[in-house]
Design an enzyme around this catalytic site. Structure first.
Site, PDB file in Angstrom:
ATOM      1  N   ASP A  99     -32.381 -23.827  -1.614  1.00 16.22           N
ATOM      2  CA  ASP A  99     -33.667 -23.417  -2.162  1.00 16.22           C
ATOM      3  C   ASP A  99     -34.622 -23.234  -0.984  1.00 16.22           C
ATOM      4  O   ASP A  99     -34.627 -24.061  -0.076  1.00 16.22           O
ATOM      5  CB  ASP A  99     -34.167 -24.554  -3.057  1.00 16.22           C
ATOM      6  CG  ASP A  99     -35.043 -24.089  -4.181  1.00 16.22           C
ATOM      7  OD1 ASP A  99     -35.883 -23.216  -3.942  1.00 16.22           O
ATOM      8  OD2 ASP A  99     -34.899 -24.622  -5.295  1.00 16.22           O
ATOM      9  N   ASP A 200     -37.886 -19.235  -3.439  1.00 15.18           N
ATOM     10  CA  ASP A 200     -38.881 -19.803  -4.345  1.00 15.18           C
ATOM     11  C   ASP A 200     -40.156 -18.951  -4.383  1.00 15.18           C
ATOM     12  O   ASP A 200     -40.650 -18.502  -3.351  1.00 15.18           O
ATOM     13  CB  ASP A 200     -39.214 -21.214  -3.813  1.00 15.18           C
ATOM     14  CG  ASP A 200     -40.213 -21.974  -4.651  1.00 15.18           C
ATOM     15  OD1 ASP A 200     -39.805 -22.540  -5.665  1.00 15.18           O
ATOM     16  OD2 ASP A 200     -41.400 -22.005  -4.278  1.00 15.18           O
ATOM     17  N   GLU A 249     -36.792 -16.369  -7.406  1.00 17.67           N
ATOM     18  CA  GLU A 249     -37.580 -16.931  -8.505  1.00 17.67           C
ATOM     19  C   GLU A 249     -38.782 -16.020  -8.672  1.00 17.67           C
ATOM     20  O   GLU A 249     -39.648 -15.967  -7.798  1.00 17.67           O
ATOM     21  CB  GLU A 249     -38.032 -18.355  -8.197  1.00 17.67           C
ATOM     22  CG  GLU A 249     -38.623 -19.017  -9.419  1.00 17.67           C
ATOM     23  CD  GLU A 249     -39.761 -19.981  -9.133  1.00 17.67           C
ATOM     24  OE1 GLU A 249     -40.093 -20.760 -10.025  1.00 17.67           O
ATOM     25  OE2 GLU A 249     -40.353 -19.935  -8.030  1.00 17.67           O
ATOM     26  N   HIS A 317     -35.633 -27.271 -13.295  1.00 24.69           N
ATOM     27  CA  HIS A 317     -36.423 -28.474 -13.012  1.00 24.69           C
ATOM     28  C   HIS A 317     -37.903 -28.282 -13.319  1.00 24.69           C
ATOM     29  O   HIS A 317     -38.680 -29.235 -13.170  1.00 24.69           O
ATOM     30  CB  HIS A 317     -36.231 -28.868 -11.545  1.00 24.69           C
ATOM     31  CG  HIS A 317     -36.758 -27.839 -10.600  1.00 24.69           C
ATOM     32  ND1 HIS A 317     -36.213 -26.572 -10.506  1.00 24.69           N
ATOM     33  CD2 HIS A 317     -37.792 -27.859  -9.730  1.00 24.69           C
ATOM     34  CE1 HIS A 317     -36.902 -25.874  -9.619  1.00 24.69           C
ATOM     35  NE2 HIS A 317     -37.862 -26.624  -9.135  1.00 24.69           N
ATOM     36  N   ASP A 318     -38.310 -27.083 -13.708  1.00 21.91           N
ATOM     37  CA  ASP A 318     -39.711 -26.825 -14.031  1.00 21.91           C
ATOM     38  C   ASP A 318     -39.949 -26.692 -15.537  1.00 21.91           C
ATOM     39  O   ASP A 318     -41.077 -26.439 -15.963  1.00 21.91           O
ATOM     40  CB  ASP A 318     -40.192 -25.528 -13.362  1.00 21.91           C
ATOM     41  CG  ASP A 318     -40.212 -25.631 -11.848  1.00 21.91           C
ATOM     42  OD1 ASP A 318     -40.450 -26.741 -11.333  1.00 21.91           O
ATOM     43  OD2 ASP A 318     -39.985 -24.606 -11.188  1.00 21.91           O
TER      44      ASP A 318
END
Ligand code: NOJ
Length: 546
Positions: A99, A200, A249, A317-318
């Site tokens: 990431d 990200d 993302e 995870h968000d």
């Protein structure tokens, strides 16, 4: 498909390292902990892991505030641990995706520490500044985590921009030196053997150059996708040269841009994580808007059909846990978790599974503010209380939506702390440990985990489910999602009742087809036209005419 497009036939698994497995018993997951679970990943059948940010960090935004992109945070281990982990994953046939937060660093990063000291420091122009009197923000731009996106820096008489937390100053991508730094970081990890990156926040990179007030202060100052193109172009050579899988993302990306960014020749990304379907759910909390959902997902499926490739996901995870948010975690926890799994995973694209999703984990549903760790949730609580919202209401919202709902330790066994650690974990566990854990679900042929294993196996072994054309069968109702996948005359049909009520339909006839997988036990009613609440069926339509 070329060898470099291996990811089109792959299933990905996202690991949140804080909460996967704790090897040194300090209550926090770590890289050796991931290595200890390689056999589990293999048994699941996934092909690559995306490990959430584990670089040295200021620990403000759970690893996404990086202080050193070329080191592992001590809480997760060392570079030697990373080298051992990647070796073990590769030996097991799994590829490794890291990431990379491109939009910002930590305010503790040496670049920012130097930058904030003086305007003439060589690193000053690594970040985004505006003159400031220390009182009034330069404009109305707001950070994603709430409040002004500007924080004053008295030493230079300026304010710096942070699209996220105060401790996450935005990098200035207009500066070629920043672009070169990121190129070098990517090369450094590629030399260590990584197979790809999840980049990200790429839709945040380009800021409005006029620094004027905007209509929507949360989003409008950084959605210049044409302006983002040169930044991405700067990264393309290093990504291409190293044959890396590139996942973006891309919250808020529009379809035309997505097509450009995913173009196999001109684009930069192989897969984009876009959030259209998530926003539908966010806006319609009590009931899934089936017509809009069918239209939206089908639109993405068809738009990329012959052109590029979809990424498929319902958790990360968000986000809160899918079974609580979109499924029915109360009346049909197991069945709705399985149904959601079949529904998204068998569409056309590369599926991602977020750790614990394959166990059907629901939301953590914490009751006290002391249970929360996520800065976004804590900020939200503070702001809502200040605005006069009663605490019980705010806690209710967090219990539904907080990012911490999905950040709890992975339950491996029914033992204390779910066998994640012998030490009290950094965050509480999700309730239901006795039945929802890897050990128990592995030995239950009807568990969510077993169903996910079957789905992964089918997805990887049936060409139509991987490569086949997607076609929506519109049932014109508010319950069913039905679609077909077809490849070289081989036809498959997915039928999912995405509601807690019985659904009946005359829209299709499946009498001549073979039921390959269902989440109902064999003794359940499986009338063709009556679909039970949260029932999911996969049919092989061998006898269907072309
Ligand atoms: C996206 C990450 O997924 C999220 O966890 C983080 O808070 C923001 N980017 C900011 O880095």
């Amino acid at each position: 498909m070329t060898d470099t497009q291996w990811w089109r036939q792959a299933v990905g698994y996202q690991i949140y390292p804080q909460s996967f497995f704790d090897s040194n018993q300090d209550g926090i997951g770590d890289l050796p902990g991931i290595q200890a679970k390689v056999a589990y990943l293999q048994s699941l059948g996934v092909d690559f892991v995306w490990i959430s940010s584990f670089y040295a960090s200021g620990h403000v935004d759970s690893g996404y505030d990086v202080t050193n992109y070329r080191d592992v945070d001590p809480q997760f281990g060392t570079l030697a641990d990373f080298d051992a982990l990647i070796q073990a994953l590769h030996a097991a046939g799994l590829k490794v995706v890291l990431d990379l937060a491109l939009n910002h660093t930590s305010d503790q990063h040496p670049w920012f520490q130097a930058a904030r000291r003086a305007k003439d420091d060589p690193h000053h122009d690594y970040y985004i500044w505006q003159p400031s009197d220390g009182q009034t923000p330069p404009n109305n731009w707001e950070s994603v985590f709430g409040d002004s996106a500007w924080t004053a820096n008295p030493a230079t008489g300026e304010a710096y921009l942070h699209s996220f937390a105060v401790a996450q100053p935005d990098l200035n991508w207009e500066n070629p030196a920043v672009q070169r730094e990121m190129q070098a970081i990517i090369q450094w990890w590629a030399d260590r053997g990584v197979d790809g990156f999840r980049l990200d926040g790429v839709t945040h990179l380009k800021k409005n150059a006029d620094f004027a007030d905007v209509a929507n202060p949360r989003t409008d100052y950084a959605r210049d996708f044409a302006g983002t193109a040169p930044y991405l172009a700067a990264l393309k050579p290093v990504l291409t040269r190293n044959h890396l899988l590139v996942i973006g993302e891309a919250g808020g990306v529009d379809m035309a841009t997505a097509k450009q960014w995913l173009d196999p020749e001109q684009g930069i990304f192989d897969l984009l994580l876009e959030f259209d379907h998530v926003h539908f759910w966010e806006a319609n909390e009590s009931k899934l808007p089936m017509t809009a959902l069918r239209e939206n997902l089908s639109k993405w499926q068809l738009a990329l059909e012959n052109h590029a490739w979809n990424a498929l996901f319902i958790e990360n995870h968000d986000l809160p846990r899918a079974v609580s948010y979109y499924g029915d975690g109360t009346a049909y926890p197991r069945r709705s978790a399985q149904a959601l799994g079949m529904w998204y995973m068998l569409m056309k694209g590369t599926p991602f599974i977020y750790q614990g999703q394959e166990l059907g984990l629901p939301n953590a549903h914490f009751h006290h503010i002391q249970d929360y760790r996520d800065l976004d949730s804590l900020n939200y609580y503070r702001r809502q209380l200040a605005a006069g919202t009663p605490e019980t209401a705010v806690l209710g919202q967090l219990a539904t939506k907080s990012r911490d709902n999905a950040r709890t330790p992975m339950p491996w066994t029914p033992d204390q702390y779910g066998g994640f650690s012998t030490h009290q974990p950094w965050i509480g566990l999700t309730p239901g440990l006795a039945t929802r854990n890897v050990q128990v679900e592995q030995s239950d042929p009807h568990s969510v985990l077993t169903f996910y294993q079957q789905l992964i196996q089918l997805k990887k072994s049936v060409p139509a489910l991987q490569l086949g054309r997607y076609e929506l069968i519109d049932t014109h109702d508010n319950q069913l999602y039905v679609y077909r996948r077809s490849y070289n005359g081989d036809n498959w049909q997915v039928v999912v009742n995405m509601s807690s009520q019985l659904a009946t339909t005359q829209e299709f006839d499946l009498t001549a087809s073979e039921l390959i997988l269902t989440n109902l036990r064999v003794d359940a009613d499986s009338d063709d036209q009556e679909i039970q609440p949260w029932e999911a069926r996969l049919y092989h339509l061998r006898k269907l005419e072309q």
